[in-house]
Design a protein around this motif. Structure first.
Motif, PDB file in Angstrom:
ATOM      1  N   HIS A 243      -4.617 -29.235  29.389  1.00 17.18           N
ATOM      2  CA  HIS A 243      -4.890 -27.965  28.717  1.00 17.18           C
ATOM      3  C   HIS A 243      -3.963 -26.850  29.184  1.00 17.18           C
ATOM      4  CE1 HIS A 243      -8.460 -29.925  27.207  1.00 17.18           C
ATOM      5  NE2 HIS A 243      -8.888 -30.152  28.442  1.00 17.18           N
ATOM      6  N   TRP A 244      -2.985 -27.166  30.033  1.00 12.90           N
ATOM      7  CA  TRP A 244      -2.094 -26.147  30.594  1.00 12.90           C
ATOM      8  C   TRP A 244      -1.256 -25.466  29.512  1.00 12.90           C
ATOM      9  CZ3 TRP A 244      -1.766 -23.209  34.592  1.00 12.90           C
ATOM     10  CH2 TRP A 244      -0.559 -22.592  34.941  1.00 12.90           C
ATOM     11  N   TRP A 245      -1.070 -26.147  28.388  1.00 14.02           N
ATOM     12  CA  TRP A 245      -0.253 -25.556  27.325  1.00 14.02           C
ATOM     13  C   TRP A 245      -0.824 -24.230  26.846  1.00 14.02           C
ATOM     14  CZ3 TRP A 245      -2.357 -24.745  22.446  1.00 14.02           C
ATOM     15  CH2 TRP A 245      -3.530 -25.427  22.141  1.00 14.02           C
ATOM     16  N   ARG A 246      -2.121 -24.054  26.907  1.00 11.70           N
ATOM     17  CA  ARG A 246      -2.720 -22.783  26.492  1.00 11.70           C
ATOM     18  C   ARG A 246      -2.282 -21.655  27.427  1.00 11.70           C
ATOM     19  NH1 ARG A 246      -6.475 -23.359  22.527  1.00 11.70           N
ATOM     20  NH2 ARG A 246      -7.323 -25.460  22.182  1.00 11.70           N
ATOM     21  N   MET A 247      -2.269 -21.929  28.724  1.00 11.34           N
ATOM     22  CA  MET A 247      -1.829 -20.914  29.674  1.00 11.34           C
ATOM     23  C   MET A 247      -0.357 -20.567  29.453  1.00 11.34           C
ATOM     24  SD  MET A 247      -2.434 -18.795  32.012  1.00 11.34           S
ATOM     25  CE  MET A 247      -4.143 -19.274  32.382  1.00 11.34           C
TER      26      MET A 247
END
Length: 540
Positions: A243-247
């Motif tokens: 989910h790091w892509w959101r950050m």
């Protein structure tokens, strides 16, 4: 398994390929057709090397105390030359747009797999490609609309307004829970980037002192390189956090806020201020950035090419069909088309396969090598561009891609490695060496000079629209190269396709020799008067 390769040269976009679907080639950041009237003549723009100024441009030095009549560079003549320093903070803020451009190029390379998996379109190569390439649709619209915006509002306000789609697009993409949402987010980001790619070269060319215009203009390319490298560095945690892509996309909104705030303290272009009739404001900016001794001379030059009553803010697109605007628009569009068909994106696509062949399966590492090579080339261009001149760098870079210089060696190293794989290890090493040399030599000339020289050749009245037209040519031609590259390779083989890149490079060198004039050390107004037949006739 995705392997991403990124091209951070100037305004050239990312290329992404996948093992899952080798036909997927997406190019993110032309050529619009244009009809010229019967008076249009294709020929070299001849600028006399030492042309006398018209009599009404003779300058009388203002009565300024000697201590105040020194520019920054003159005050430091005994030591280092810091004449670039007053304009540097303003140029640096503008270059934040290129940092954003580079960041948005790199930010999708690694996370696209995680995005596809989380939003439910994993394995759908069409949607995966669309999420990346929708960027170009927004950029095309942004580029073609930028000319009117900058004429009406000036660069500073246009920068601030343009951060709205950049910030909203990044946040919308970060919060996306469906394909539609992330598509809209990417489109908005592309819209903002399309405007900014036109704005930054115009702004820098108009606020930078003549002596340092090339070096300060090279900051565009450096900003793009740093943006891509930053996105690759920030992508490291994505290996462990799906989910790091959101950050990463939330972080993409931060430079937009910095740009909005920074432009509140930046100056507007003195040329636009004079064109808009704000003469006192223009004088104040000139005094602060160029020195008090330059005020009267600069204002006289501005007034010699502009009506200074606001009427020049209402230029029309149809004026591109008139001389000398038609010639410059043709040159601008042709330079970007030749730049793209010289094959930089194809070389970068092949570089990802080359890195895979030698065991480098880490896409971030491969992209980092490419990014650092581009950065090294950009720093070299910053040093050379005001010393050697734009035309020499442009011709040398393209000749290098074809026959004479290091870039030619790199091209033939790649072709040799493909055609004569006598030793597999040697073949792979030659391919990597050739690719790196190709990218480096491109980055010192064909990359940065193309975007810089077009606003220098453009007239004050039509600079925004000429740049808008030129960059739309860039986006379209770049997209076409990305669309057909793999099919051409499959049909004809890699070597013939690369040989065609060498042919376009030679054509670009010839074009630069006969159509491009040297602009180093000449004010924008001096260049405009030399190219405009009306001024030439008046001077005879």
């Amino acid at each position: 398994m995705w392997v991403a390769t990124v091209n951070p040269v100037g305004t050239v976009p990312a290329i992404i390929n996948t093992r899952r679907n080798p036909k997927l080639l997406v190019s993110l950041p032309a050529s619009l057709s244009c009809r010229f009237d019967g008076r249009f003549r294709v020929g070299k723009l001849n600028v006399p090397a030492a042309k006398k100024q018209p009599k009404d441009l003779e300058i009388r030095e203002p009565d300024i105390p000697e201590s105040e009549n020194l520019s920054v560079s003159e005050k430091n003549s005994e030591g280092s030359d810091f004449g670039w320093l007053p304009a540097f903070p303003h140029v640096l803020i503008a270059s934040m747009s290129n940092f954003l451009f580079g960041y948005h190029i790199g930010v999708m390379n690694g996370p696209i797999v995680s995005i596809a998996r989380e939003l439910g379109f994993e394995g759908n190569s069409i949607l995966e490609g669309l999420v990346v390439s929708i960027f170009i649709a927004g950029a095309f619209i942004g580029s073609i609309s930028s000319g009117s915006l900058v004429d009406k509002l000036g660069c500073r306000r246009t920068f601030q307004i343009d951060t709205i789609p950049l910030i909203l697009g990044a946040i919308l993409s970060a919060q996306a829970h469906s394909v539609d949402e992330i598509l809209w987010g990417r489109f908005l980001v592309g819209l903002g980037i399309g405007v900014n790619t036109v704005l930054v070269p115009i702004y820098i060319s108009e606020v930078a002192p003549t002596k340092y215009r090339g070096s300060l203009g090279a900051l565009c390319q450096i900003g793009t390189c740093l943006g891509i490298i930053s996105s690759l560095f920030l992508a490291i945690p994505s290996d462990n956090d799906p989910h790091w892509w959101r950050m990463m996309l939330y972080i993409a909104s931060v430079p937009g806020f910095i740009l909005t705030l920074g432009m509140q303290f930046a100056v507007d272009s003195p040329r636009w201020l004079c064109k808009a009739g704000k003469l006192d404001d223009a004088k104040s900016v000139i005094r602060d950035l160029w020195g008090a001794s330059e005020v009267e001379k600069a204002v006289k030059e501005f007034q010699s090419v502009s009506k200074n009553d606001g009427s020049d803010l209402n230029s029309r697109w149809f004026e591109l069909l008139e001389e000398p605007h038609s010639r410059v628009a043709f040159i601008g569009g042709a330079l970007f088309v030749l730049q793209q068909f010289a094959g930089i994106n194809g070389v970068l696509y092949f570089s990802s396969l080359t890195f895979q062949d030698v065991g480098v399966t880490n896409g971030a590492l491969a992209s980092s090598v490419v990014g650092l090579t581009n950065l090294a080339g950009a720093l070299t261009a910053l040093y050379l561009i005001d010393k050697q001149g734009r035309r020499k760098l442009l011709i040398g870079s393209y000749l290098g891609m074809c026959v004479v210089s290091m870039q030619a060696v790199s091209m033939f190293l790649v072709v040799y490695a493909i055609n004569f794989p006598l030793d597999e290890s040697l073949s792979h090493n030659l391919s990597i060496l050739g690719t790196v040399l190709y990218i480096f030599t491109f980055a010192i000339g064909a990359g940065p000079v193309t975007g810089l020289i077009i606003p220098e050749l453009s007239s004050t009245r039509m600079r925004g629209k000429i740049m808008g037209f030129s960059f739309t040519s860039h986006w379209v031609s770049n997209f076409l190269v990305g669309l057909f590259f793999l099919d051409l390779v499959e049909k004809f083989g890699v070597a013939p396709v690369y040989a065609s890149f060498g042919g376009f490079s030679l054509l670009a060198a010839i074009f630069a020799k006969y159509f491009i004039v040297e602009t180093k050390g000449r004010s924008l107004e001096e260049i405009e008067m030399s190219l405009n037949p009306n001024f030439q006739a008046r001077d005879k």
